[in-house]
Scaffold this active site. Sequence first.
Site, mmCIF file in Angstrom:
data_model
loop_
_atom_site.group_PDB
_atom_site.id
_atom_site.type_symbol
_atom_site.label_atom_id
_atom_site.label_comp_id
_atom_site.label_asym_id
_atom_site.label_seq_id
_atom_site.Cartn_x
_atom_site.Cartn_y
_atom_site.Cartn_z
ATOM 1 N N ALA A 1 -3.611 7.131 6.704
ATOM 2 C CA ALA A 1 -2.702 6.773 7.794
ATOM 3 C C ALA A 1 -1.295 6.475 7.306
ATOM 4 C CB ALA A 1 -3.249 5.555 8.549
ATOM 5 N N ILE B 1 -8.674 7.584 10.612
ATOM 6 C CA ILE B 1 -8.854 6.150 10.747
ATOM 7 C C ILE B 1 -7.591 5.443 10.279
ATOM 8 C CG2 ILE B 1 -10.157 4.148 9.928
ATOM 9 C CD1 ILE B 1 -12.608 5.867 9.778
ATOM 10 N N ALA B 2 -7.135 4.482 11.063
ATOM 11 C CA ALA B 2 -5.850 3.820 10.799
ATOM 12 C C ALA B 2 -6.046 2.311 10.718
ATOM 13 C CB ALA B 2 -4.843 4.178 11.882
ATOM 14 N N GLY B 3 -6.770 1.877 9.713
ATOM 15 C CA GLY B 3 -7.002 0.457 9.529
ATOM 16 C C GLY B 3 -8.207 -0.034 10.305
ATOM 17 N N GLU C 1 0.872 -1.180 0.000
ATOM 18 C CA GLU C 1 0.000 0.000 0.000
ATOM 19 C C GLU C 1 0.908 1.228 0.000
ATOM 20 O OE1 GLU C 1 -4.150 1.461 2.088
ATOM 21 O OE2 GLU C 1 -2.907 -0.029 3.093
ATOM 22 N N ASP D 1 -8.647 -4.687 6.046
ATOM 23 C CA ASP D 1 -7.656 -3.627 6.277
ATOM 24 C C ASP D 1 -7.214 -3.664 7.741
ATOM 25 O OD1 ASP D 1 -5.983 -1.512 5.715
ATOM 26 O OD2 ASP D 1 -7.547 0.024 5.808
ATOM 27 N N ARG E 1 -20.795 17.656 -9.390
ATOM 28 C CA ARG E 1 -20.096 18.419 -10.417
ATOM 29 C C ARG E 1 -18.634 18.019 -10.545
ATOM 30 N NH1 ARG E 1 -23.454 22.475 -8.322
ATOM 31 N NH2 ARG E 1 -21.804 23.203 -6.891
#
Length: 399
Positions: A125, A310-312, A114, A276, A226
């Site tokens: 993260a 958010i970290a996983g 990743e 994740d 848009r």
Amino acid sequence: MIDDATIAVAGSTILFAGTAADFVAESDDDILVLTPGQIIVPGLIDLHCHGAFGVDFSTTNAHDARIALRKLHALGTTSIVASLVTASPDELAGQLTLLAELVDEGLLAGLHLEGPFLARARCGAQDPRCLSEPDSGVTQRLIDSARGHLTTMTYAPELPGSDYLLELLTSHGVVPSLGHTACSTTEASASLQSAQDGLLTSPHGRGRSRPTVTHLFNAMDPLHHRAPGALAACLRAAKAGNAVVELIADNTHLHPDLVVMMFDLVGAGNIALVTDSMAASGLTDGQYRLGPAHVTVNEGVARLATSGAIAGGTASMLELVRNSVQAGVSLDDAVTAAAAVPSDIIGSSSRAGRLQADRAADLLILDDSLETVRVMRHGHWLDRPPKGSISHDQTGATT
């Protein structure tokens, strides 16, 4: 779904899967009869897993990784692709070499990078200090370090050099995974098409024919009427069967209603449920690590201690299946996205993901609440994992 079914296993392989009337048992067969309400599903497959039980695949040693993987297997995730967060090329190469040994041992199904070729604006993260534009020399070094086991790599298509990156990845049979991006609809659409074309023509495609999208909706611009951004292109490609979108159905990364809408919109055959998950998965709230980052887990939600991003995730694959079914997805569709589709992304080396003759004998017996009763991996029944982390010092949790 087959109500009156039989599965026959010999060694690590399924010999028969079908109606009981079509199977004749031998007198010396060891027969297990399920109780009313129990069902059998394929072993689940996680394409995007950063760790669990106190282990972070980006920093772990092989010994601790083996323990964590066996615990994950016993929970029903019988095939796992280990994910590495962005780090320096030296660190990534070293960890790929270490984890490639576990693929050779059959404990891992593949490896996922990743980064490091991600958009700073959507780094999430990931450590922004280690992000860079695509570099052919670095990419080739990482591919070589994985020794043929690099399954997927997340990239941002708007970065200079991404076109050549796709050529290099697909020529080695590595599945490009669009993500951590702020690209336009046009850029995303063209990149997904190039990725698919490269996989289809690669002599080393290993049966992998479609790119993926890393955790759809997360780490990309929201859909705007848009400025539809990458999301619009990803949804169109998935609907057409030209891409597979990852969904983290943990009720934190995505609202349950949105998960149902995605199954209705693009179909289960174009979705891969992924966790994740990070080191806190399988453990309690507390302080953990995701690569170099300090992470606080509160009520099962992992966030960076610095920014609150958010970290996983912390859920298991079976929890994702349960969440999806509770939200309104059919069990058949949820299992398809948690087993069959991920198996196709892994490619021809994967014999898991389906209850069919000549496939791997990886299966779960579940009760009517979709809780695990027993898990079989490679023809062997697994014991339930003991609670606790691998390392007290790493997680702060009780071992």
